[in-house]
Design a protein around this motif. Structure first.
Motif, PDB file in Angstrom:
ATOM      1  N   GLU A 163      30.560 -35.718 -54.823  1.00 52.00           N
ATOM      2  CA  GLU A 163      31.537 -35.908 -55.238  1.00 52.00           C
ATOM      3  C   GLU A 163      31.966 -35.399 -56.520  1.00 52.00           C
ATOM      4  N   ASN A 164      30.718 -35.147 -57.434  1.00 48.74           N
ATOM      5  CA  ASN A 164      31.273 -34.139 -58.595  1.00 48.74           C
ATOM      6  C   ASN A 164      31.423 -32.573 -58.217  1.00 48.74           C
ATOM      7  N   LEU A 165      30.952 -32.202 -56.683  1.00 52.49           N
ATOM      8  CA  LEU A 165      30.682 -30.686 -56.361  1.00 52.49           C
ATOM      9  C   LEU A 165      32.143 -30.762 -56.041  1.00 52.49           C
ATOM     10  N   ALA A 166      33.232 -31.868 -55.252  1.00 54.67           N
ATOM     11  CA  ALA A 166      34.292 -31.346 -54.805  1.00 54.67           C
ATOM     12  C   ALA A 166      35.038 -31.503 -56.032  1.00 54.67           C
ATOM     13  N   ARG A 167      34.909 -31.782 -56.850  1.00 52.91           N
ATOM     14  CA  ARG A 167      35.639 -32.008 -58.247  1.00 52.91           C
ATOM     15  C   ARG A 167      35.884 -30.390 -59.584  1.00 52.91           C
ATOM     16  N   ALA A 168      33.415 -29.837 -59.097  1.00 52.29           N
ATOM     17  CA  ALA A 168      34.362 -28.888 -59.344  1.00 52.29           C
ATOM     18  C   ALA A 168      34.915 -27.863 -58.612  1.00 52.29           C
ATOM     19  N   LEU A 169      34.696 -27.449 -57.311  1.00 52.60           N
ATOM     20  CA  LEU A 169      35.111 -26.814 -56.654  1.00 52.60           C
ATOM     21  C   LEU A 169      36.426 -27.002 -56.567  1.00 52.60           C
ATOM     22  N   ALA A 170      37.037 -27.771 -56.853  1.00 58.56           N
ATOM     23  CA  ALA A 170      38.517 -27.939 -57.389  1.00 58.56           C
ATOM     24  C   ALA A 170      38.891 -27.563 -58.335  1.00 58.56           C
ATOM     25  N   MET A 171      37.941 -27.065 -59.710  1.00 59.92           N
ATOM     26  CA  MET A 171      37.948 -26.510 -60.989  1.00 59.92           C
ATOM     27  C   MET A 171      38.193 -24.821 -60.737  1.00 59.92           C
ATOM     28  N   GLY A 172      37.426 -24.889 -60.053  1.00 62.06           N
ATOM     29  CA  GLY A 172      37.579 -23.497 -59.369  1.00 62.06           C
ATOM     30  C   GLY A 172      36.323 -23.150 -59.934  1.00 62.06           C
ATOM     31  N   VAL A 173      35.422 -23.493 -59.661  1.00 65.06           N
ATOM     32  CA  VAL A 173      33.762 -23.049 -59.182  1.00 65.06           C
ATOM     33  C   VAL A 173      33.320 -22.121 -58.570  1.00 65.06           C
ATOM     34  N   ASP A 174      32.904 -21.096 -58.295  1.00 63.36           N
ATOM     35  CA  ASP A 174      32.422 -19.828 -57.381  1.00 63.36           C
ATOM     36  C   ASP A 174      32.000 -20.433 -56.150  1.00 63.36           C
ATOM     37  N   VAL A 175      30.844 -20.881 -56.102  1.00 61.82           N
ATOM     38  CA  VAL A 175      29.290 -20.506 -55.100  1.00 61.82           C
ATOM     39  C   VAL A 175      28.728 -21.913 -54.972  1.00 61.82           C
ATOM     40  N   VAL A 176      28.618 -22.408 -54.359  1.00 56.37           N
ATOM     41  CA  VAL A 176      28.172 -23.531 -53.771  1.00 56.37           C
ATOM     42  C   VAL A 176      26.606 -22.947 -54.302  1.00 56.37           C
ATOM     43  N   GLY A 177      25.636 -24.366 -54.852  1.00 57.99           N
ATOM     44  CA  GLY A 177      24.301 -24.517 -55.321  1.00 57.99           C
ATOM     45  C   GLY A 177      23.649 -25.237 -54.885  1.00 57.99           C
ATOM     46  N   GLY A 178      22.630 -25.255 -54.763  1.00 56.48           N
ATOM     47  CA  GLY A 178      21.414 -26.455 -54.759  1.00 56.48           C
ATOM     48  C   GLY A 178      20.411 -26.560 -54.887  1.00 56.48           C
ATOM     49  N   GLU A 202      32.675 -24.347 -44.961  1.00 54.03           N
ATOM     50  CA  GLU A 202      34.575 -25.013 -44.658  1.00 54.03           C
ATOM     51  C   GLU A 202      35.221 -24.195 -45.990  1.00 54.03           C
ATOM     52  N   HIS A 203      34.869 -24.261 -46.796  1.00 50.43           N
ATOM     53  CA  HIS A 203      35.715 -23.614 -48.173  1.00 50.43           C
ATOM     54  C   HIS A 203      35.594 -22.219 -48.454  1.00 50.43           C
ATOM     55  N   GLY A 204      34.514 -20.745 -47.644  1.00 49.31           N
ATOM     56  CA  GLY A 204      34.869 -19.991 -47.265  1.00 49.31           C
ATOM     57  C   GLY A 204      33.573 -19.035 -48.185  1.00 49.31           C
ATOM     58  N   LEU A 205      33.039 -19.971 -48.795  1.00 46.98           N
ATOM     59  CA  LEU A 205      32.368 -19.816 -50.374  1.00 46.98           C
ATOM     60  C   LEU A 205      31.015 -18.795 -50.461  1.00 46.98           C
ATOM     61  N   ARG A 206      30.425 -18.755 -51.676  1.00 47.86           N
ATOM     62  CA  ARG A 206      28.786 -18.049 -51.227  1.00 47.86           C
ATOM     63  C   ARG A 206      27.837 -19.197 -51.298  1.00 47.86           C
ATOM     64  N   VAL A 207      26.810 -19.135 -51.498  1.00 49.99           N
ATOM     65  CA  VAL A 207      25.704 -20.184 -51.308  1.00 49.99           C
ATOM     66  C   VAL A 207      24.708 -19.816 -52.769  1.00 49.99           C
ATOM     67  N   ASP A 208      24.445 -19.392 -53.014  1.00 48.96           N
ATOM     68  CA  ASP A 208      22.906 -19.489 -54.096  1.00 48.96           C
ATOM     69  C   ASP A 208      22.842 -20.528 -54.785  1.00 48.96           C
ATOM     70  N   MET A 209      21.240 -20.858 -53.955  1.00 44.74           N
ATOM     71  CA  MET A 209      20.675 -22.291 -53.677  1.00 44.74           C
ATOM     72  C   MET A 209      19.133 -21.789 -55.071  1.00 44.74           C
ATOM     73  N   HIS A 210      18.449 -22.994 -55.739  1.00 43.76           N
ATOM     74  CA  HIS A 210      17.314 -22.570 -55.857  1.00 43.76           C
ATOM     75  C   HIS A 210      16.240 -23.177 -54.652  1.00 43.76           C
ATOM     76  N   CYS A 211      15.490 -22.622 -54.477  1.00 38.26           N
ATOM     77  CA  CYS A 211      14.670 -22.514 -53.648  1.00 38.26           C
ATOM     78  C   CYS A 211      13.578 -22.583 -53.541  1.00 38.26           C
ATOM     79  N   ASP A 212      12.981 -23.545 -53.458  1.00 37.23           N
ATOM     80  CA  ASP A 212      11.163 -23.717 -53.020  1.00 37.23           C
ATOM     81  C   ASP A 212      11.240 -22.737 -54.170  1.00 37.23           C
TER      82      ASP A 212
END
Length: 429
Positions: A163-178, A202-212
């Motif tokens: 839910e917070n991710l959806a709100r953050a994207l609606a507020m204009g956050v640029d990239v999806v993290g994890g 689905e949103h046409g966004l970039r991804v940047d994950m803290h990974c391992d």
């Protein structure tokens, strides 16, 4: 008529005696002995002019919060996460904004004019998103800020992350993290990667994950991230940050993994200051360094950038947001002391992160944005060695920061001399 000319510059690729003509915020000419005039001219005197530094991995929401609510006594990653959890209930959007804005002034002074910042979305109030989207808009004339929606407590682990991710994207956050390695199980970590990459696609966004970000060689979420990147056609739009478990993996598995990363077009972002500080904490001796396999990734054609990650926060009590310090640490930790390797460390805080972030108009060529830094150094190698002074920082053709030349007067007997620690820098009065 040009607006500004920089005369007699050395460029990062080794070209010397170059004049850079600037008009309407862009590079209009780049050549030796430019036959033109401008209201202002800067004599580079043979010193290095570079595109600005780029920090591809930072946490602006926690920056400069050192000591709040207390200091990290063990210095570990997990105590830092616990400390951030203690601080969250006391955060205000105003306090986050003020600390982050102060850091941006430091960044500009250090010639860093682009930042990708992860912003915690596991505070259900989304105060950091509110503060940093405001800051991004206000600082846009001076510094480019990308924001990554970062579920610090785990996308599946925290009940309101989706839910917070959806709100953050609606507020204009640029990239999806994890942060898949922080989920409760390996399976849930992999599932979080699958869900988050689907949302990004689905949103046409970039991804940047803290990974391992782990010493566990079996933490292999980058493998899932590579597979999902290919599945969703996100080539060139995904970054894996930290990737420190690769430092502990056996060579056979790494020889399989690195080509998968390259095939997916994923960029790798190491954080040398923090990786060397936080990893290997469970080791006695021998003790692992913790930084990912920078040499091997680069050799395979994977773009590799260095980030600062933390500046005076629960995880790291040091720093002034100097990307040359980051490059220097990457050089040492990665044992990258060959000539081309040192140059690659300079690229890891300039052109490589610009590519990973997809910055438009970046570089030193006609038509590029006139975002430039004049350094008190003859070349990238000397710049890293000296953490060179940023004599002029230029944004869209305007000088927005200046630093006096660094030199020391040494008097031995009756012969005073100025030294500036450059290879040729010795001047007698």
């Amino acid at each position: 008529m040009l607006d500004l000319i920089i005369r007699n510059a050395t460029l990062p690729d080794g070209r010397q005696a170059q004049d850079i003509g600037i008009s309407h915020g862009h590079i209009a000419a780049l050549q030796p002995a430019l036959a033109a005039q401008a209201p202002r001219e800067i004599d580079a005197a043979g010193q290095l002019v570079t595109p600005p530094f780029v920090d591809s991995h930072l946490h602006l929401d926690s920056t400069l919060s050192l000591g709040l609510p207390r200091l990290n006594q063990t210095g570990t990653l997990l105590e830092g996460i616990a400390l951030w959890g203690e601080l969250k209930p006391h955060l205000t959007a105003e306090a986050i904004y003020e600390r982050a804005r102060k850091l941006c002034l430091w960044s500009i002074a250090k010639g860093t004019l682009a930042i990708r910042s992860h912003v915690d979305i596991c505070d259900d109030r989304l105060l950091a998103v509110e503060a940093l989207t405001q800051l991004r808009a206000e600082m846009k004339p001076y510094i480019d800020i990308q924001l990554v929606a970062f579920p610090q407590d785990g996308f599946l682990r925290h009940p309101k992350s989706a839910e917070n991710l959806a709100r953050a994207l609606a507020m204009g956050v640029d990239v999806v993290g994890g942060i898949p390695h922080f989920e409760r199980t390996m399976d849930e970590g992999a599932e979080s990667v699958r869900r988050l990459t689907r949302i990004a696609a689905e949103h046409g966004l970039r991804v940047d994950m803290h990974c391992d970000e782990s010493d566990d060689p079996l933490s292999r979420h980058i493998e899932t991230l590579a597979a999902e990147t290919v599945r969703h056609g996100l080539h060139g739009r995904v970054a894996g940050s930290h990737l420190t478990s690769m430092h502990s993996m056996d060579n056979y598995y790494a020889s399989k993994l690195i080509p998968l990363i390259r095939e997916a077009g994923i960029g790798a972002i190491a954080n040398p200051l923090i990786n060397i500080t936080l990893q290997g904490r469970h080791d006695s001796y021998p003790k692992r360094r913790g930084m990912t396999r920078v040499k091997e990734l680069r050799a395979a054609g994977v773009p590799v950038a260095f980030g600062h990650d933390c500046v005076m926060d629960p995880w790291y009590p040091q720093g002034s947001h100097d990307m040359l310090e980051v490059a220097s640490m990457g050089l040492h930790v990665g044992q990258m002391t060959g000539v081309e390797e040192i140059k690659a460390c300079f690229q890891a805080v300039t052109s490589a992160p610009a590519e990973i972030l997809g910055l438009e108009g970046y570089g030193l060529h006609v038509g590029a944005q006139a975002n430039l830094v004049l350094l008190q150094a003859a070349d990238p190698i000397e710049a890293i060695r000296l953490r060179a002074e940023r004599l002029h920082v230029i944004r869209r053709g305007a000088v927005i920061a200046q630093t006096p030349k660094r030199e020391t007067l040494v008097t031995l007997g009756a012969v005073p001399k100025f030294i500036d620690f450059t290879q040729g820098g010795l001047k007698t009065l």
